[in-house]
Design a protein around this motif. Structure first.
Motif, PDB file in Angstrom:
ATOM      1  N   SER A 111      16.783  87.249 -37.429  1.00 30.74           N
ATOM      2  CA  SER A 111      16.006  86.797 -38.572  1.00 30.74           C
ATOM      3  C   SER A 111      15.316  87.976 -39.231  1.00 30.74           C
ATOM      4  N   GLY A 112      14.843  87.736 -40.447  1.00 33.04           N
ATOM      5  CA  GLY A 112      14.127  88.766 -41.179  1.00 33.04           C
ATOM      6  C   GLY A 112      13.797  88.276 -42.576  1.00 33.04           C
ATOM      7  N   LEU A 113      13.093  89.126 -43.314  1.00 32.65           N
ATOM      8  CA  LEU A 113      12.733  88.787 -44.685  1.00 32.65           C
ATOM      9  C   LEU A 113      13.898  89.099 -45.614  1.00 32.65           C
ATOM     10  N   LYS A 114      14.271  88.115 -46.413  1.00 27.79           N
ATOM     11  CA  LYS A 114      15.423  88.233 -47.313  1.00 27.79           C
ATOM     12  C   LYS A 114      15.243  89.400 -48.273  1.00 27.79           C
ATOM     13  N   TYR A 115      16.275  90.206 -48.407  1.00 29.69           N
ATOM     14  CA  TYR A 115      16.227  91.381 -49.274  1.00 29.69           C
ATOM     15  C   TYR A 115      16.063  90.962 -50.731  1.00 29.69           C
ATOM     16  N   GLY A 116      15.126  91.600 -51.419  1.00 29.75           N
ATOM     17  CA  GLY A 116      14.912  91.333 -52.835  1.00 29.75           C
ATOM     18  C   GLY A 116      13.970  90.186 -53.129  1.00 29.75           C
ATOM     19  N   GLU A 117      13.446  89.521 -52.104  1.00 31.13           N
ATOM     20  CA  GLU A 117      12.517  88.408 -52.321  1.00 31.13           C
ATOM     21  C   GLU A 117      11.302  88.591 -51.422  1.00 31.13           C
ATOM     22  N   ASN A 118      10.185  88.033 -51.838  1.00 27.24           N
ATOM     23  CA  ASN A 118       8.949  88.151 -51.071  1.00 27.24           C
ATOM     24  C   ASN A 118       8.735  86.917 -50.208  1.00 27.24           C
ATOM     25  N   ILE A 143      14.876  84.329 -43.444  1.00 27.05           N
ATOM     26  CA  ILE A 143      16.174  83.706 -43.214  1.00 27.05           C
ATOM     27  C   ILE A 143      16.635  84.062 -41.807  1.00 27.05           C
ATOM     28  N   ASN A 144      17.538  83.242 -41.251  1.00 26.05           N
ATOM     29  CA  ASN A 144      18.044  83.549 -39.913  1.00 26.05           C
ATOM     30  C   ASN A 144      19.505  83.148 -39.789  1.00 26.05           C
ATOM     31  N   ILE A 145      20.124  83.680 -38.733  1.00 25.14           N
ATOM     32  CA  ILE A 145      21.522  83.375 -38.420  1.00 25.14           C
ATOM     33  C   ILE A 145      21.647  83.286 -36.905  1.00 25.14           C
ATOM     34  N   LEU A 146      22.459  82.367 -36.450  1.00 24.17           N
ATOM     35  CA  LEU A 146      22.673  82.154 -35.020  1.00 24.17           C
ATOM     36  C   LEU A 146      24.058  82.669 -34.640  1.00 24.17           C
ATOM     37  N   VAL A 147      24.130  83.446 -33.555  1.00 25.74           N
ATOM     38  CA  VAL A 147      25.389  84.038 -33.102  1.00 25.74           C
ATOM     39  C   VAL A 147      25.598  83.708 -31.633  1.00 25.74           C
ATOM     40  N   ASP A 148      26.757  83.166 -31.297  1.00 24.52           N
ATOM     41  CA  ASP A 148      27.139  82.912 -29.903  1.00 24.52           C
ATOM     42  C   ASP A 148      27.871  84.156 -29.418  1.00 24.52           C
ATOM     43  N   ASN A 150      28.376  87.066 -39.091  1.00 21.82           N
ATOM     44  CA  ASN A 150      29.127  86.323 -38.091  1.00 21.82           C
ATOM     45  C   ASN A 150      30.534  86.149 -38.663  1.00 21.82           C
ATOM     46  N   LYS A 151      31.454  86.986 -38.228  1.00 20.15           N
ATOM     47  CA  LYS A 151      32.798  86.985 -38.812  1.00 20.15           C
ATOM     48  C   LYS A 151      33.607  85.762 -38.395  1.00 20.15           C
ATOM     49  N   SER A 152      33.212  85.085 -37.335  1.00 15.79           N
ATOM     50  CA  SER A 152      33.921  83.882 -36.914  1.00 15.79           C
ATOM     51  C   SER A 152      33.649  82.705 -37.844  1.00 15.79           C
ATOM     52  N   THR A 153      32.427  82.642 -38.387  1.00 23.51           N
ATOM     53  CA  THR A 153      32.064  81.521 -39.255  1.00 23.51           C
ATOM     54  C   THR A 153      31.974  81.906 -40.727  1.00 23.51           C
ATOM     55  N   GLY A 154      31.939  83.204 -41.010  1.00 27.78           N
ATOM     56  CA  GLY A 154      31.831  83.660 -42.389  1.00 27.78           C
ATOM     57  C   GLY A 154      30.404  83.704 -42.915  1.00 27.78           C
ATOM     58  N   GLU A 155      29.427  83.427 -42.068  1.00 27.99           N
ATOM     59  CA  GLU A 155      28.024  83.459 -42.482  1.00 27.99           C
ATOM     60  C   GLU A 155      27.481  84.874 -42.350  1.00 27.99           C
ATOM     61  N   TYR A 156      26.513  85.203 -43.199  1.00 27.53           N
ATOM     62  CA  TYR A 156      25.863  86.497 -43.092  1.00 27.53           C
ATOM     63  C   TYR A 156      24.464  86.428 -43.691  1.00 27.53           C
ATOM     64  N   ILE A 157      23.606  87.383 -43.282  1.00 25.67           N
ATOM     65  CA  ILE A 157      22.292  87.533 -43.881  1.00 25.67           C
ATOM     66  C   ILE A 157      22.083  89.003 -44.222  1.00 25.67           C
ATOM     67  N   ILE A 158      21.345  89.242 -45.276  1.00 26.57           N
ATOM     68  CA  ILE A 158      20.950  90.588 -45.669  1.00 26.57           C
ATOM     69  C   ILE A 158      19.433  90.587 -45.760  1.00 26.57           C
TER      70      ILE A 158
END
Length: 61
Positions: A7-14, A18-23, A42-50
């Motif tokens: 998790s972390g603070l979304k780039y470009g916004e105050n 956001i978070n992402i779960l990885v097995d 997460n290349k298996s699901t296609g999700e990502y966070i920046i």
């Protein structure tokens, strides 16, 4: 099953966290860093966070 939550603070916004779960046993994931941002993909699901680089956190779930 061991899972990691990134998790972390979304780039470009105050103040937008956001978070992402990885097995880690079943998913193929990649973490990259630049001077200003960190990306967890997460290349298996296609999700990502920046997120802003200094805000990236990892927790075992």
């Amino acid at each position: 099953m061991t899972k990691l939550s990134y998790s972390g603070l979304k780039y470009g916004e105050n103040a937008v966290e956001i978070n992402i779960l990885v097995d880690i046993q079943n998913d193929w994931f990649e973490i990259t860093h630049t001077k200003h941002v960190s990306q967890v993909m997460n290349k298996s699901t296609g999700e990502y966070i920046i997120v802003n680089r200094n805000t990236l956190k990892c927790e075992i779930v």
